[in-house]
Design a protein around this motif. Structure first.
Motif, short mmCIF file in Angstrom:
data_model
loop_
_atom_site.label_atom_id
_atom_site.label_comp_id
_atom_site.label_asym_id
_atom_site.label_seq_id
_atom_site.Cartn_x
_atom_site.Cartn_y
_atom_site.Cartn_z
N ALA A 206 1.86 -3.15 10.26
CA ALA A 206 1.78 -3.14 8.85
C ALA A 206 0.84 -2.41 8.33
O ALA A 206 1.03 -2.08 7.22
CB ALA A 206 1.85 -4.88 8.78
N LEU A 207 -0.33 -2.48 8.91
CA LEU A 207 -1.52 -1.67 8.43
C LEU A 207 -1.27 -0.12 8.32
O LEU A 207 -1.28 0.48 7.08
CB LEU A 207 -2.93 -1.91 9.18
CG LEU A 207 -3.40 -3.35 8.97
CD1 LEU A 207 -4.55 -3.19 10.15
CD2 LEU A 207 -3.96 -3.68 7.55
N LEU A 208 -0.65 0.49 9.30
CA LEU A 208 -0.41 1.81 9.21
C LEU A 208 0.73 2.14 8.26
O LEU A 208 0.71 2.96 7.32
CB LEU A 208 0.21 2.16 10.63
CG LEU A 208 -0.81 2.24 11.62
CD1 LEU A 208 -0.45 2.63 13.06
CD2 LEU A 208 -2.12 3.19 11.13
N GLU A 209 1.79 1.17 8.01
CA GLU A 209 2.82 1.34 7.03
C GLU A 209 2.41 1.24 5.80
O GLU A 209 2.72 2.09 4.94
CB GLU A 209 3.81 0.21 7.30
CG GLU A 209 5.09 0.60 6.55
CD GLU A 209 6.20 -0.66 6.84
OE1 GLU A 209 7.31 -0.53 6.49
OE2 GLU A 209 5.96 -1.49 7.46
N GLU A 210 1.35 0.24 5.31
CA GLU A 210 0.76 0.28 4.13
C GLU A 210 0.11 1.60 3.64
O GLU A 210 -0.04 1.84 2.71
CB GLU A 210 0.12 -0.93 4.25
CG GLU A 210 -0.58 -1.25 2.70
CD GLU A 210 -1.59 -2.56 2.86
OE1 GLU A 210 -2.17 -2.92 1.88
OE2 GLU A 210 -1.69 -3.03 3.94
N THR A 211 -0.58 1.86 4.61
CA THR A 211 -1.58 2.84 4.20
C THR A 211 -0.72 4.16 4.21
O THR A 211 -0.69 5.16 3.23
CB THR A 211 -2.53 3.39 5.42
OG1 THR A 211 -3.26 2.14 5.62
CG2 THR A 211 -3.39 4.38 4.87
N ALA A 217 -3.53 6.59 -1.44
CA ALA A 217 -4.60 6.19 -0.58
C ALA A 217 -5.46 7.42 -0.31
O ALA A 217 -5.06 8.64 -0.40
CB ALA A 217 -3.81 6.13 0.82
N THR A 218 -6.83 6.96 -0.16
CA THR A 218 -7.88 7.93 -0.15
C THR A 218 -8.46 8.06 1.25
O THR A 218 -7.95 7.34 1.99
CB THR A 218 -9.10 7.48 -1.09
OG1 THR A 218 -9.60 6.05 -0.62
CG2 THR A 218 -8.62 7.42 -2.47
N LEU A 219 -9.27 8.88 1.27
CA LEU A 219 -9.80 9.09 2.76
C LEU A 219 -10.57 7.87 3.17
O LEU A 219 -10.57 7.41 4.35
CB LEU A 219 -10.74 10.33 2.81
CG LEU A 219 -11.59 10.69 3.95
CD1 LEU A 219 -10.47 10.74 5.33
CD2 LEU A 219 -12.38 11.70 3.98
N ALA A 220 -11.03 7.15 2.24
CA ALA A 220 -12.02 5.94 2.59
C ALA A 220 -10.90 4.85 2.86
O ALA A 220 -11.17 4.12 3.86
CB ALA A 220 -12.65 5.21 1.31
N ALA A 221 -9.78 5.01 2.28
CA ALA A 221 -8.56 3.91 2.56
C ALA A 221 -8.25 4.06 3.95
O ALA A 221 -7.86 3.16 4.78
CB ALA A 221 -7.55 3.72 1.60
N PHE A 222 -8.14 5.42 4.48
CA PHE A 222 -7.52 5.90 5.68
C PHE A 222 -8.48 5.35 6.82
O PHE A 222 -8.21 4.86 7.75
CB PHE A 222 -7.22 7.34 5.72
CG PHE A 222 -5.92 7.51 5.30
CD1 PHE A 222 -4.69 7.45 6.22
CD2 PHE A 222 -5.58 8.24 4.19
CE1 PHE A 222 -3.39 7.73 5.79
CE2 PHE A 222 -4.44 8.33 3.59
CZ PHE A 222 -3.16 8.21 4.45
N ARG A 223 -9.70 5.61 6.51
CA ARG A 223 -11.07 5.24 7.46
C ARG A 223 -11.10 3.74 7.60
O ARG A 223 -11.35 3.15 8.65
CB ARG A 223 -12.13 5.90 6.95
CG ARG A 223 -12.42 7.12 6.98
CD ARG A 223 -14.14 7.76 6.36
NE ARG A 223 -14.16 8.95 6.74
CZ ARG A 223 -14.70 9.43 7.93
NH1 ARG A 223 -14.97 8.71 8.77
NH2 ARG A 223 -14.91 10.71 8.09
N ALA A 224 -10.77 2.93 6.50
CA ALA A 224 -11.07 1.34 6.79
C ALA A 224 -9.86 0.87 7.48
O ALA A 224 -9.96 -0.02 8.45
CB ALA A 224 -10.74 1.01 5.39
N THR A 225 -8.28 1.69 7.24
CA THR A 225 -7.55 1.17 7.95
C THR A 225 -7.52 1.54 9.62
O THR A 225 -7.13 0.77 10.51
CB THR A 225 -6.28 1.71 7.58
OG1 THR A 225 -5.94 1.43 6.26
CG2 THR A 225 -4.75 1.47 8.29
#
Length: 410
Positions: A206-211, A217-225
């Motif tokens: 779910a997390l990967l699909e959401e991102t 999505a920003t780089l920070a969002a990818f890092r958080a995920t």
């Protein structure tokens, strides 16, 4: 070389010549015992008859003519023994000997015929009796062959007097009961393990699909995920390691080495130090030498799990007491902790896989409910006993008793 092959072939040949069914073996055994006992009885009768006292030859000399009667000794009645009587007495003795030999032969032949007839009768009766005696065993065999994983709840339930077959049936019923319990526990364990593994996988997906579906999505969002996925992956790794430890400990020990529980306690207390400081726990350690034998890695995991469980389920400002000693010739590890009140009827359930206080099977503290189940499995593999008591003020008092060092190595 040929003789060696013959020696190897001989046991196999003998095994092929032996009867294949228990009923036939019992029949041959009954018949053989009857023939042997009948032959012994016939021999004793024959010897007794052969050495018995013979008949008496009585010769009456009347009117100048002898009047004999059969026997193997002569008694002459009269005033004197004429010479012609000696020849007649000898003939009488020879005739008596021939008659006696004929009687012995007739006795032997008739007894042999009777023994042969009774041997056939004994074999028939032995076959019937063996079939009657083995009938409950055949019934049990048929029932056991019908029982599988789907109907392991069935039992033989043999009724009748308390004999060897009844004891065997009750033993098999007890075994089936233990198998049913173990199979049920195994099914629950697999279902719970699958659930525990499926939940983080679903969350990761779910997390990967959401991102990926978020175009902004920003780089920070990818890092958080990625950080959250990494945390979930670490939790899965700990769960798999716990499952592997549980399976390894339940399989049993391959080797035993000398170890000291006091040394393992000192090492295990270093890991939870940050959590101890955070909760402000007061630790009381009383360790005396407690030599035992077993797998040091597994016993260390047992100690670590007990202390980790005592710290994780403690309360702020609570206590943690750890001790080792020798009691009644056994190495004892005791761990006491304050914490929430545990109902006494739920203490045993805490040692089941994936079970938590209150019968819950999930929690958000990062645990998987395998800590105490691993403790019990490791203790069982080391022939140790685990006892746990709930304190009325809250918390648990757990004691693990290992066989002492020299005795455990035997």
């Amino acid at each position: 070389m040929p003789m060696r092959r013959l020696d190897l072939f001989r046991p196999r040949l003998i095994s092929h010549l032996l009867p294949r069914t228990v009923r036939l073996r019992l029949t041959l055994l009954y018949g053989g015992l009857f023939v042997a006992s009948g032959a012994v009885l016939l021999t004793i009768t024959y010897l007794l008859f052969r050495h018995s006292t013979g008949h008496l030859v009585v010769l009456n000399y009347e009117h100048g003519r002898p009047a004999p009667s059969r026997g193997d000794s002569g008694v002459f009645l009269g005033k004197q023994i004429p010479e012609e009587m000696q020849s007649f007495a000898r003939q009488a003795r020879e005739q008596a000997a021939r008659d006696r030999a004929g009687q012995l032969h007739q006795l032997l032949v008739q007894s042999g015929i009777a023994l042969a007839i009774m041997m056939v009768v004994s074999i028939v009766l032995g076959w019937l009796v063996a079939g009657r005696a083995l009938r409950p065993l055949r019934t049990m065999t048929t029932t056991i062959q019908r029982i599988s994983a789907r109907n392991v709840h069935e039992r033989l339930a043999v009724h009748g007097p308390r004999d060897e077959l009844k004891d065997l049936a009750d033993t098999v019923d007890g075994l089936l009961g233990r198998l049913e319990t173990a199979l049920g526990a195994h099914k629950r364990f697999v279902a719970n393990a699958a659930h525990e593994l499926r939940t983080p996988l679903t969350l990761e997906h779910a997390l990967l699909e959401e991102t990926l579906t978020d175009r902004d999505a920003t780089l920070a969002a990818f890092r958080a995920t990625s950080q959250r996925v990494l945390t979930i992956s670490e939790q899965q790794g700990r769960l798999l390691e716990a499952l592997l430890t549980l399976a390894t400990s339940e399989r049993g020990l391959e080797r035993r080495e000398p170890l000291d529980l006091s040394e393992l306690v000192g090492q295990a207390l270093l890991a939870p130090r940050p959590e101890v400081d955070r909760l402000g726990l007061r630790i009381d350690v009383r360790t005396l030498p407690a030599p035992a034998a077993g797998d040091p890695a597994l016993v260390e995991r047992l100690v670590v799990n007990l202390i980790d469980n005592a710290v994780r389920y403690n309360v702020p400002g609570g206590r943690l007491e750890v001790g080792t000693a020798i009691e009644a010739g056994r190495a004892v590890l005791s761990v006491y902790n304050t914490g929430p009140v545990v109902p006494p009827d739920q203490v045993d359930g805490l040692f089941a896989p994936f079970q938590r206080l209150g019968g819950r099977t999930a929690r958000g503290d990062g645990g998987h409910g395998l800590g105490l189940s691993i403790v019990r499995a490791i203790a069982t593999a080391h022939d140790a006993t685990v006892t746990a008591h709930a304190s009325p003020e809250g918390g648990l008092d757990v004691q693990v008793r290992f066989p002492s060092g020299p005795a455990a190595m035997e």
